[in-house]
Motif scaffolding. Structure first.
Motif, PDB file in Angstrom:
ATOM      1  N   GLY A 227      -1.958  -6.089  -8.961  1.00 49.67           N
ATOM      2  CA  GLY A 227      -0.517  -6.060  -9.131  1.00 49.67           C
ATOM      3  C   GLY A 227       0.179  -5.111  -8.184  1.00 49.67           C
ATOM      4  O   GLY A 227       1.402  -5.179  -8.016  1.00 49.67           O
ATOM      5  N   ILE A 228      -0.578  -4.223  -7.559  1.00 48.09           N
ATOM      6  CA  ILE A 228      -0.007  -3.246  -6.624  1.00 48.09           C
ATOM      7  C   ILE A 228      -0.802  -3.297  -5.327  1.00 48.09           C
ATOM      8  O   ILE A 228      -2.021  -3.105  -5.328  1.00 48.09           O
ATOM      9  N   GLN A 229      -0.114  -3.570  -4.242  1.00 44.64           N
ATOM     10  CA  GLN A 229      -0.797  -3.631  -2.953  1.00 44.64           C
ATOM     11  C   GLN A 229      -1.393  -2.271  -2.604  1.00 44.64           C
ATOM     12  O   GLN A 229      -0.740  -1.239  -2.741  1.00 44.64           O
ATOM     13  N   GLY A 230      -2.644  -2.278  -2.157  1.00 45.84           N
ATOM     14  CA  GLY A 230      -3.315  -1.039  -1.789  1.00 45.84           C
ATOM     15  C   GLY A 230      -4.211  -0.471  -2.867  1.00 45.84           C
ATOM     16  O   GLY A 230      -5.029   0.411  -2.588  1.00 45.84           O
ATOM     17  N   ASN A 231      -4.104  -0.970  -4.106  1.00 47.90           N
ATOM     18  CA  ASN A 231      -4.936  -0.466  -5.197  1.00 47.90           C
ATOM     19  C   ASN A 231      -6.316  -1.111  -5.169  1.00 47.90           C
ATOM     20  O   ASN A 231      -6.442  -2.330  -5.102  1.00 47.90           O
ATOM     21  N   ASP A 232      -7.341  -0.274  -5.247  1.00 49.21           N
ATOM     22  CA  ASP A 232      -8.729  -0.729  -5.247  1.00 49.21           C
ATOM     23  C   ASP A 232      -9.046  -1.396  -6.583  1.00 49.21           C
ATOM     24  O   ASP A 232      -8.875  -0.785  -7.632  1.00 49.21           O
ATOM     25  N   PRO A 233      -9.550  -2.638  -6.568  1.00 46.22           N
ATOM     26  CA  PRO A 233      -9.868  -3.321  -7.833  1.00 46.22           C
ATOM     27  C   PRO A 233     -11.170  -2.850  -8.459  1.00 46.22           C
ATOM     28  O   PRO A 233     -11.526  -3.294  -9.556  1.00 46.22           O
ATOM     29  N   GLY A 234     -11.921  -2.017  -7.758  1.00 40.94           N
ATOM     30  CA  GLY A 234     -13.158  -1.493  -8.314  1.00 40.94           C
ATOM     31  C   GLY A 234     -14.394  -2.299  -7.980  1.00 40.94           C
ATOM     32  O   GLY A 234     -15.487  -2.009  -8.474  1.00 40.94           O
ATOM     33  N   ASP A 264       7.745 -12.756   1.386  1.00 39.71           N
ATOM     34  CA  ASP A 264       9.191 -12.587   1.289  1.00 39.71           C
ATOM     35  C   ASP A 264       9.616 -11.535   2.308  1.00 39.71           C
ATOM     36  O   ASP A 264       8.813 -11.105   3.140  1.00 39.71           O
ATOM     37  N   LEU A 265      10.882 -11.121   2.228  1.00 37.48           N
ATOM     38  CA  LEU A 265      11.407 -10.168   3.220  1.00 37.48           C
ATOM     39  C   LEU A 265      11.361  -8.726   2.722  1.00 37.48           C
ATOM     40  O   LEU A 265      11.766  -7.817   3.444  1.00 37.48           O
ATOM     41  N   GLN A 266      10.867  -8.525   1.508  1.00 39.62           N
ATOM     42  CA  GLN A 266      10.876  -7.195   0.917  1.00 39.62           C
ATOM     43  C   GLN A 266       9.740  -6.341   1.492  1.00 39.62           C
ATOM     44  O   GLN A 266       8.608  -6.805   1.631  1.00 39.62           O
ATOM     45  N   THR A 267      10.033  -5.108   1.817  1.00 32.22           N
ATOM     46  CA  THR A 267       9.008  -4.197   2.344  1.00 32.22           C
ATOM     47  C   THR A 267       8.793  -2.968   1.461  1.00 32.22           C
ATOM     48  O   THR A 267       7.851  -2.207   1.681  1.00 32.22           O
ATOM     49  N   ALA A 268       9.659  -2.776   0.454  1.00 34.75           N
ATOM     50  CA  ALA A 268       9.574  -1.570  -0.370  1.00 34.75           C
ATOM     51  C   ALA A 268       8.245  -1.481  -1.123  1.00 34.75           C
ATOM     52  O   ALA A 268       7.733  -0.380  -1.347  1.00 34.75           O
ATOM     53  N   SER A 269       7.689  -2.629  -1.512  1.00 34.77           N
ATOM     54  CA  SER A 269       6.450  -2.608  -2.302  1.00 34.77           C
ATOM     55  C   SER A 269       5.199  -2.707  -1.441  1.00 34.77           C
ATOM     56  O   SER A 269       4.082  -2.747  -1.963  1.00 34.77           O
ATOM     57  N   LEU A 270       5.368  -2.750  -0.112  1.00 37.73           N
ATOM     58  CA  LEU A 270       4.214  -2.848   0.772  1.00 37.73           C
ATOM     59  C   LEU A 270       3.514  -1.497   0.896  1.00 37.73           C
ATOM     60  O   LEU A 270       4.155  -0.446   0.902  1.00 37.73           O
ATOM     61  N   HIS A 271       2.197  -1.549   1.017  1.00 38.16           N
ATOM     62  CA  HIS A 271       1.414  -0.327   1.226  1.00 38.16           C
ATOM     63  C   HIS A 271       1.697   0.206   2.629  1.00 38.16           C
ATOM     64  O   HIS A 271       1.941  -0.571   3.556  1.00 38.16           O
ATOM     65  N   PRO A 272       1.669   1.538   2.810  1.00 34.82           N
ATOM     66  CA  PRO A 272       1.962   2.106   4.138  1.00 34.82           C
ATOM     67  C   PRO A 272       1.090   1.568   5.264  1.00 34.82           C
ATOM     68  O   PRO A 272       1.502   1.574   6.425  1.00 34.82           O
ATOM     69  N   SER A 273      -0.099   1.068   4.940  1.00 33.10           N
ATOM     70  CA  SER A 273      -0.982   0.545   5.985  1.00 33.10           C
ATOM     71  C   SER A 273      -0.686  -0.901   6.345  1.00 33.10           C
ATOM     72  O   SER A 273      -1.323  -1.455   7.241  1.00 33.10           O
TER      73      SER A 273
END
Length: 518
Positions: A227-234, A264-273
Motif C-alpha cells: 500500500g506504500i511505495q518503498g515499503n519492504d513486504p518482508g 497518474d500525475l501525482q508525485t507526492a506518494s512516490l518514494h524518493p528513489s
C-alpha cells in the motif's frame, strides 16, 4: 528426483561435519545460497572478497551437489575436487589452480574459514558445469545444474498457453495488500487454477509503475504489495513466484511496461528513489500519466538496467514487454529532446521517435542474450502495425490506432532484423468485426514472421467477453480464434489478457478453454 533429494540430504550432513582445520578470521556477509531453487544452509556463509570482488563459498555445497568427490590435505592445505574423470586442485594461499594437471590463474586462492574450505565460486562452477546467478539486491547466489532450465517436453509440443498476470492496481495479484504468507498462498492458488485450465506459461507484471516486485538497488518497492511505495513486504515476491511456477513445469516470463513511470500525475506518494523524483527532466506528462521520455539515451539505458537486474538476478524464462512505448492519440511534449538528440539523423520527429524505440528494442535484446542466451525476449505490440490505406504493405484494416503511426513502434523492423525472439500482437478484435478482423490480422502477422527466426504468439481478449462490442457475446469467439490459429505452423501459441478474465469464467469461457486444451 530421488537422486536430487538424496544429494541435498548429503549436502546438509556434510555441512554439519566437524573439521580439524583451524579457522581464520574473515569478514562475514549475509549471503544466501540455493541449489536448483532449494535453499542450502551452512555454519559458514558465503562472502565476498572486496578487493578482487570474488565470491567465496563452502566447497562442499557446490561440489557434492553434483556428485563430486572432495578431499582435503591438511599438510599441503590443498583441496582436490573430482568429477567425471576431471580434477581440480586449489591450495590455500596460492593464486594458481590445477585443472586436470594444467595450471590456471585464480583471482583468489582457497581459504579456510571457521573450519570450512572456501573456494572462488565462479571458478568452481565453470569447471563443474554449474550455472551461477548473483542477485545483488537480495544478496543471493543461485546455482543450477541445468535440470530445471530445460522446458518440459510437453510445453514445446503443445505450444505456449499463456496468461498475463497484472499486478498494477492489484488487478490479478496480489489481490490485497496483506501479509507475505497470504500473498504467497494467493499466488499458489492462482497458479493452480490457471494450470488446471491448461495454462503453461505466465507473464507476470514485475514493474507496474516505475517500481518493483523484487528487492531492487535502482527502483523502489511497488505499492501494490504493502500500500506504500518503498515499503519492504518482508519477502522476495519474484523469487517466490519463479520457484512456484517452475515447480509446476510452467514458464515464468517477467513482464515490463517499458516507458510508464506512473499511472497518474501525482508525485507526492512516490518514494524518493522513484525515477520521476530522481530524474524529473526525463519525465513527460501525457494522457494523465507520467512517461519516461524514450528520446533521452540515459533514460533508455536506465530502463534496460532495471530489466537486466531481473535477468541477472532470477531464473526467469523470458523478458516480456507490452506496448508502453509512446502513448497514442495524445500530445507528447518531447520537442526539446528532439532538438538536443536528433543531430540531423532523422528528417522529422516521428522518424526520430521510431529510431529511439528501435534503439531501445535492439539494445535490450543484445543485453538479455549476452547475459543469458536461453532467456526468451519478446514484445506484445498493439495488434495493427499499419492500415493498408496508409501503407499498401499494411493489413486490410481500418484501425483508429496503429503501432507504427501512433506508438512509433516499428514492429516490422524488429522482426526483420531479428531483434526479438517472438512477437505477440494484441489481436483484441472478433472474427466478425468488419473494420478490424481477427482472421485478416492473423494472416498478416503470419506473413510478417514467415522466413524469419521470430516466433508468433497471439494475444487474445477474454476481457471483452460479454461486452457490447461486435462478436463478443459468446465465449466460443475465442475458441474459434484458437481453431483458426491451427491453420498456421507459424503460430506457436496464445496469451490471454488477463488471468482474472479467464478464471472468472465469463460466458463459460474458462470451462470451454479447459475442454479445448484437454
Amino acid at each position: 528426483m530421488k537422486l536430487r533429494r538424496w544429494l541435498l540430504v548429503l549436502i546438509m550432513l556434510l555441512l554439519c561435519l566437524p573439521s580439524v582445520v583451524p579457522p581464520v578470521q574473515a569478514k562475514a556477509a549475509s549471503i544466501s545460497i540455493q541449489l536448483d531453487g532449494v535453499s542450502l544452509s551452512s555454519d559458514v556463509s558465503p562472502y565476498i572478497l572486496p578487493k578482487v570482488n570474488v565470491t567465496m563459498v563452502p566447497t562442499r555445497i557446490i561440489s557434492e551437489g553434483l556428485g563430486a568427490s572432495v578431499a582435503w590435505n591438511q599438510k599441503s592445505k590443498t583441496v582436490t575436487i573430482g568429477k567425471d574423470g576431471s580434477s581440480l586442485q586449489l591450495t590455500s594461499g596460492k593464486n594458481m589452480a590445477l585443472v586436470d594437471g594444467s595450471a590456471v590463474a585464480l583471482d583468489a586462492s582457497a581459504q579456510i574459514k571457521n573450519g570450512r574450505v572456501m573456494v572462488p565460486l565462479r571458478f568452481i562452477s565453470e569447471n563443474l558445469g554449474l550455472q551461477v546467478e548473483w542477485n545483488q539486491a537480495a544478496q543471493r547466489i543461485s546455482l543450477f545444474t541445468g535440470v530445471e532450465l530445460v522446458p518440459p517436453p510437453e510445453l514445446s509440443k503443445e505450444g505456449i498457453r499463456g496468461a498475463w498476470i497484472s499486478t498494477v492496481f492489484n488487478l490479478d495479484w496480489p489481490k490485497a495488500k496483506s501479509t507475505a504468507q497470504q500473498q504467497q498462498q494467493s499466488f499458489i492458488t492462482l497458479l493452480d487454477s490457471l494450470q488446471d485450465v491448461g495454462i503453461n506459461a505466465v507473464y507476470v507484471q514485475v514493474r507496474p509503475a516505475g517500481d518493483a516486485l523484487y528487492p531492487s538497488t535502482m527502483v523502489p518497492w511497488s505499492k501494490v504489495l504493502t500500500g506504500i511505495q518503498g515499503n519492504d513486504p518482508g519477502y522476495d515476491p519474484v523469487a517466490f513466484m519463479v520457484e512456484e511456477t517452475h515447480k509446476r513445469n510452467m514458464e515464468f516470463h517477467a513482464w515490463f511496461n517499458p516507458f510508464r513511470a506512473n499511472t497518474d500525475l501525482q508525485t507526492a506518494s512516490l518514494h524518493p528513489s522513484h525515477v520521476a523524483l530522481q530524474h524529473p527532466d526525463w519525465i513527460v506528462n501525457a494522457n494523465k500519466q507520467l512517461y519516461i521520455n524514450p528520446g533521452i539515451p540515459e533514460a533508455r539505458q536506465h530502463i534496460i538496467d532495471t530489466i537486466m537486474e531481473v535477468v541477472n538476478g532470477y531464473d526467469i524464462d523470458g523478458v516480456h514487454l507490452d506496448d508502453y512505448f509512446y502513448p497514442s492519440n495524445t500530445a507528447f511534449h518531447d520537442e526539446a529532446a528532439y532538438r538536443q538528440y536528433n543531430n540531423g539523423q532523422y528528417a522529422n520527429i516521428g522518424e526520430w521517435r521510431r529510431g529511439n524505440i528501435n534503439d531501445f528494442v535492439q539494445s535490450l535484446g543484445e543485453s538479455v542474450h549476452q547475459a543469458k542466451p536461453d532467456v526468451e525476449y519478446g514484445i506484445s505490440p498493439f495488434g495493427v502495425w499499419r492500415n493498408k490505406s496508409v501503407d499498401k504493405t499494411g493489413s486490410d484494416t481500418k484501425a483508429g490506432v496503429t503501432a507504427y503511426d501512433s506508438m512509433y513502434a516499428d514492429v516490422r523492423a524488429w522482426i526483420q532484423n531479428g531483434w526479438i525472439d517472438y512477437v505477440a500482437p494484441q489481436i483484441y478484435w472478433s472474427m466478425s468485426n468488419p473494420a478490424v478482423d481477427y482472421d485478416k490480422l492473423v494472416d498478416w502477422w503470419v506473413g510478417e514472421v514467415q522466413g524469419t527466426d521470430v516466433d508468433l504468439l497471439i494475444g487474445h481478449a477474454p476481457y471483452k467477453l460479454g461486452t457490447n462490442e461486435i462478436g463478443w457475446q459468446s465465449a466460443s469467439e475465442i475458441i474459434n480464434q484458437l481453431k483458426y490459429n491451427q491453420n498456421y505452423d507459424e503460430v506457436k501459441g496464445s496469451i490471454f489478457f488477463r488471468a482474472e478474465n479467464i478464471l472468472n469464467n465469463p460466458l463459460g469461457f474458462k470451462d470451454q478453454l479447459q475442454s479445448y486444451y484437454r
